[in-house]
Enzyme design. Structure first.
Site, PDB file in Angstrom:
ATOM      1  N   TYR A  53    -110.666  16.642 -28.238  1.00  0.00           N
ATOM      2  CA  TYR A  53    -111.532  17.156 -29.312  1.00  0.00           C
ATOM      3  C   TYR A  53    -112.082  18.541 -28.981  1.00  0.00           C
ATOM      4  CZ  TYR A  53    -110.909  12.978 -32.010  1.00  0.00           C
ATOM      5  OH  TYR A  53    -110.327  11.987 -32.767  1.00  0.00           O
ATOM      6  N   ARG A  56    -109.406  20.657 -30.318  1.00  0.00           N
ATOM      7  CA  ARG A  56    -109.445  20.709 -31.789  1.00  0.00           C
ATOM      8  C   ARG A  56    -110.548  21.684 -32.253  1.00  0.00           C
ATOM      9  NH1 ARG A  56    -106.010  18.643 -30.403  1.00  0.00           N
ATOM     10  NH2 ARG A  56    -105.186  20.571 -31.209  1.00  0.00           N
ATOM     11  N   GLN A  86    -111.431  13.321 -45.544  1.00  0.00           N
ATOM     12  CA  GLN A  86    -111.121  12.568 -44.319  1.00  0.00           C
ATOM     13  C   GLN A  86    -111.018  13.531 -43.149  1.00  0.00           C
ATOM     14  OE1 GLN A  86    -107.910   9.372 -45.290  1.00  0.00           O
ATOM     15  NE2 GLN A  86    -107.778  10.909 -46.885  1.00  0.00           N
ATOM     16  N   VAL A  88    -111.966  16.336 -40.314  1.00  0.00           N
ATOM     17  CA  VAL A  88    -113.126  16.577 -39.449  1.00  0.00           C
ATOM     18  C   VAL A  88    -113.374  18.077 -39.276  1.00  0.00           C
ATOM     19  CG1 VAL A  88    -112.944  14.353 -38.284  1.00  0.00           C
ATOM     20  CG2 VAL A  88    -111.730  16.321 -37.336  1.00  0.00           C
ATOM     21  N   ASP A  89    -112.522  18.910 -39.867  1.00  0.00           N
ATOM     22  CA  ASP A  89    -112.751  20.349 -39.805  1.00  0.00           C
ATOM     23  C   ASP A  89    -113.849  20.745 -40.798  1.00  0.00           C
ATOM     24  OD1 ASP A  89    -111.670  21.147 -42.460  1.00  0.00           O
ATOM     25  OD2 ASP A  89    -109.722  20.556 -41.641  1.00  0.00           O
ATOM     26  N   HIS A 104    -114.791  10.723 -41.933  1.00  0.00           N
ATOM     27  CA  HIS A 104    -114.352  10.469 -40.552  1.00  0.00           C
ATOM     28  C   HIS A 104    -115.057  11.346 -39.520  1.00  0.00           C
ATOM     29  CE1 HIS A 104    -110.400   8.688 -42.358  1.00  0.00           C
ATOM     30  NE2 HIS A 104    -111.435   7.898 -42.511  1.00  0.00           N
ATOM     31  N   GLY A 168    -103.392  15.942 -50.446  1.00  0.00           N
ATOM     32  CA  GLY A 168    -102.916  16.001 -49.062  1.00  0.00           C
ATOM     33  C   GLY A 168    -103.302  14.840 -48.181  1.00  0.00           C
ATOM     34  N   SER A 170    -101.818  10.799 -47.018  1.00  0.00           N
ATOM     35  CA  SER A 170    -100.751   9.804 -47.164  1.00  0.00           C
ATOM     36  C   SER A 170    -101.302   8.482 -47.682  1.00  0.00           C
ATOM     37  CB  SER A 170    -100.050   9.590 -45.818  1.00  0.00           C
ATOM     38  OG  SER A 170    -100.991   9.155 -44.856  1.00  0.00           O
TER      39      SER A 170
END
Ligand code: APR
Length: 226
Positions: A53, A56, A86, A88-89, A104, A168, A170
């Site tokens: 992380y 990230r 969803q 986390v950015d 999330h 974007g 799934s």
């Protein structure tokens, strides 16, 4: 003003240069999800999880919101846009969007073991031994195996939305994927994704396009029919 509930996933940030989860052989940035994004992984190997992380967060410094993020902000001129992501950015916030729920978690926040203390850490690293309250500090992320406290708020937004837009994702991860079922019967549902999902309610309008191109088209359509 009509309300648009927007559910976004990893594909929303793909055009900014952040990899999606399931487009590359089941690996996420060269790691198995089980090794870095589950509560068990945190108990087993917290250093690996923190390093992952931290990386990230470093990556996030070097990327920018894409045209799709900017269009969602522009739509606020004519609609009450409620984003449920969803991701986390922080690219929705950096594009200017006012209402963003992170199902999330968020990369730029840290918390204590039981998530009772949450702290802004911007793009800084978290290290082993660093404490928040009296426990090891950890990323403020909802890992597999953890509760999704923001889902209730997200459900209420979708339940009352005039228009639902999904971009974007799934739609494989629950409870987020189940939000689509809360859309009111009379509200149109648009789904922008170059692949699309396997199982979709028949009333969903699928735009098989990338986020920016699909949103450009949808924006024109929504403005013409508002
Ligand atoms: N524009 C729009 N969508 C795109 C683009 C693009 N340019 N490129 C790829 N996509 C789509 C893919 O077709 C796919 O359907 O983005 C989707 C990404 O799906 P996933 O990788 O499964 O990501 P997501 O649905 O957000 O995953 C949900 O799973 O790993 C966990 O917690 C993590 O929040 C994540 C959750």
């Amino acid at each position: 003003m009509k309300t648009i509930a927007v559910l976004t996933g990893a594909g929303m940030s793909a055009e900014s240069g952040i990899n999606t989860f399931r487009d590359s052989d089941g690996l996420w940035e060269n790691h198995r999800v089980e090794d870095v994004a589950t509560i068990d992984a945190w108990y087993r190997n917290p250093k690996l999880v923190l390093d992952f992380y931290n990386e990230r967060r470093r990556q996030l410094v070097g990327v920018e919101p894409n045209r799709g993020h900017l269009i969602l902000h522009e739509l606020e001129k004519n609609f009450d846009v409620q984003i449920i992501t969803q991701n986390v950015d922080n690219l929705h916030e950096r594009a200017g969007s006012s209402h963003v729920i992170h199902l999330h978690g968020e990369l730029t926040k840290a918390c204590n073991e039981h998530k009772t203390i949450v702290k802004d850490i911007a793009y800084n690293e978290i290290h082993i031994g660093q404490k928040l309250g009296d426990t090891q500090m950890r990323p403020f992320i909802v890992w597999f195996g953890e509760a999704v406290p923001e889902i209730e708020r997200a459900m209420k937004i979708v339940e009352t939305a005039d228009i639902v837009v999904i971009i974007g994702t799934s739609l494989q991860v629950y409870p987020a994927a189940g939000l689509i079922n809360y859309a009111p019967k009379h509200s149109p549902i648009y789904y922008i994704d170059p692949k699309g999902a396997d199982i979709l309610p028949s009333r969903v309008h699928l735009l098989k396009k990338g986020a920016s191109e699909g949103l450009e088209e949808l924006k024109n359509n929504l403005l013409a029919n508002r």
